[in-house]
Design an enzyme around this catalytic site. Structure first.
Site, PDB file in Angstrom:
ATOM      1  N   ASN A  94       7.744  -4.298   3.292  1.00 47.35           N
ATOM      2  CA  ASN A  94       6.675  -3.844   4.087  1.00 47.35           C
ATOM      3  C   ASN A  94       6.512  -4.199   4.927  1.00 47.35           C
ATOM      4  O   ASN A  94       5.714  -3.730   5.671  1.00 47.35           O
ATOM      5  CB  ASN A  94       6.369  -4.979   2.289  1.00 47.35           C
ATOM      6  CG  ASN A  94       4.033  -4.856   2.597  1.00 47.35           C
ATOM      7  OD1 ASN A  94       4.275  -3.163   2.863  1.00 47.35           O
ATOM      8  ND2 ASN A  94       3.757  -5.532   2.510  1.00 47.35           N
TER       9      ASN A  94
ATOM     10  N   HIS B 134       0.974  -1.333   0.840  1.00 48.21           N
ATOM     11  CA  HIS B 134       0.234  -0.384   0.089  1.00 48.21           C
ATOM     12  C   HIS B 134       0.822   1.059   0.093  1.00 48.21           C
ATOM     13  O   HIS B 134       1.725   0.977   0.388  1.00 48.21           O
ATOM     14  CB  HIS B 134      -0.719   0.066   1.500  1.00 48.21           C
ATOM     15  CG  HIS B 134      -2.013  -0.278   0.731  1.00 48.21           C
ATOM     16  ND1 HIS B 134      -1.913  -2.629   1.417  1.00 48.21           N
ATOM     17  CD2 HIS B 134      -3.386  -0.086   1.513  1.00 48.21           C
ATOM     18  CE1 HIS B 134      -3.390  -2.871   1.351  1.00 48.21           C
ATOM     19  NE2 HIS B 134      -4.377  -1.507   1.149  1.00 48.21           N
TER      20      HIS B 134
END
Length: 299
Positions: free
Chosen positions: A174, A143
Site C-alpha cells: 500500500n 483505497h
C-alpha cells in the site's frame, strides 16, 4: 512474474454488455445532471436485466411472478462524488471502482487530514466492513479510488474514505509499489486528455502440493472482510486525437520491491477479464472503434 502467472487463467464468466447498456439508458433518463456516469467510456457492470415474459407460461406464472417478493440480490451500484463503485456483499468490498482523473481534479481544497474512514451505511449491516474489522489485523485500509486523485472538493475526498472503497492491503504494498502506481496514474493526466481508472480485487487460484488448484484467502474481523490475493488497475487513456490506449496492471497483495519497474506488472487485459468476471474491451470498442493495448515490452 511467478506471483502473477498461476492465477491469471481463472474464468468466472461475465455476460455484462446488454445489462450495462440497459442500466445506462435508465440512469441517463432518470438523472439529467452531468456527472461521472455520463462521461464513462466503459462501464463493466454486473447489473440485473429485466425479466421477460415466457411465451406459453401458465396464467399468473413466469419470471415476473418469481420476482413477486423481490430478488434476493442484484449488483449494488453506488455513485459518489468522485467515483462509481460496484459492491460485492460476499467479500464486504468492491468488485470494481471507476474514476476519472483530470489535472483540475488533482488540485483543490480537499484535505486528507479532515477525512476519517467510515462505514458505508448504504450497505446492509450484514454485508459491510467496519473499522473494527481492520483493527489489529496487520492490514492497511487500502483505497481503491485513491484520496489524492480527488482533491477538487472536500466531499469528493471524503467519499474515498467509505470502507466500501477500501480493501485489506499489505502495508508494504500500500505504501510503496501500489502508491507508485497511483502516482503514475495521476502523472498521465499531463499527457492524456482523460484518464479513466478501474481498480479492484482479485482472488486467484494457486496450485498446491496435491497438484490441484484452490482459491484461498484470509478474512479479517467479525464481519469476515475478504483479503484479496491480488489487485488490478486498468487505465483507459484518451489521447487528444481520439485514440484510446489501455494499460492493465496486476500486483500481488504482498510486499513488492518498489525498485521493480511498473512495466513488470503489466498484463494482457484478457487475463484480468477472465480472472475478475468483468469485461472492458467490448464496451470500449463499442464507443471508440479502436484500441491500443500497452503490454510489457511494447512501444
Amino acid at each position: 512474474m511467478q506471483l502473477l502467472r498461476a492465477g491469471l487463467t481463472l474464468a468466472l464468466g461475465a455476460g455484462l454488455g446488454a445489462a450495462a447498456e440497459s442500466w445506462w439508458r435508465q440512469r441517463a433518463d432518470a438523472r439529467a445532471t452531468p456527472g461521472l456516469l455520463s462521461r464513462l467510456p466503459v462501464l463493466p457492470v454486473a447489473a440485473a436485466a429485466g425479466l421477460p415474459a415466457v411465451p406459453g407460461a401458465p396464467a399468473g406464472g413466469g419470471p415476473g411472478e418469481l420476482a413477486k417478493y423481490g430478488l434476493p440480490g442484484v449488483a449494488q451500484l453506488k455513485s459518489r462524488a468522485s467515483y462509481v463503485l460496484c459492491y460485492d456483499p460476499r467479500t464486504r468490498g468492491a468488485l470494481w471502482v471507476v474514476e476519472q482523473l483530470r489535472p483540475e481534479g488533482l488540485r483543490g481544497d480537499g484535505n486528507r487530514s479532515s477525512c476519517d474512514f467510515h462505514e458505508d451505511d448504504s450497505v446492509h449491516a450484514y454485508h459491510r466492513a467496519t473499522n473494527a474489522d481492520y483493527r489489529g489485523s496487520g492490514f492497511d485500509r487500502g483505497h481503491l479510488a485513491a484520496a489524492a486523485n480527488h482533491r477538487w472538493s472536500q466531499k469528493a475526498m471524503d467519499d474515498t474514505f467509505y470502507l466500501s472503497n477500501v480493501a485489506p492491503q499489505v502495508p508494504h504494498l500500500n505504501q510503496n509499489a501500489w502508491n507508485n502506481l497511483e502516482k503514475y496514474s495521476r502523472s498521465l493526466t499531463r499527457t492524456y486528455q482523460n484518464v479513466y481508472v478501474c481498480t479492484g480485487p482479485l482472488f486467484l487460484p494457486r496450485t498446491e502440493a496435491d497438484g490441484k488448484s484452490y482459491v484461498k484467502y484470509q478474512v479479517i474481523g467479525k464481519n469476515h472482510v475478504a483479503v484479496p490475493t491480488h489487485f488490478f488497475k486498468v487505465l483507459i487513456l484518451e489521447a487528444a486525437g481520439g485514440q484510446i490506449e489501455l494499460r492493465s496492471y496486476v500486483m500481488p497483495n504482498a510486499p513488492v520491491d518498489e525498485a521493480i519497474p511498473l512495466e513488470h506488472f503489466l498484463v494482457p487485459i484478457e487475463s484480468i477479464e477472465r480472472a475478475s468476471g468483468l469485461l472492458f474491451v467490448p464496451n470500449i470498442l463499442a464507443r471508440a472503434g479502436s484500441l491500443k493495448a500497452i503490454t510489457a515490452g511494447s512501444k
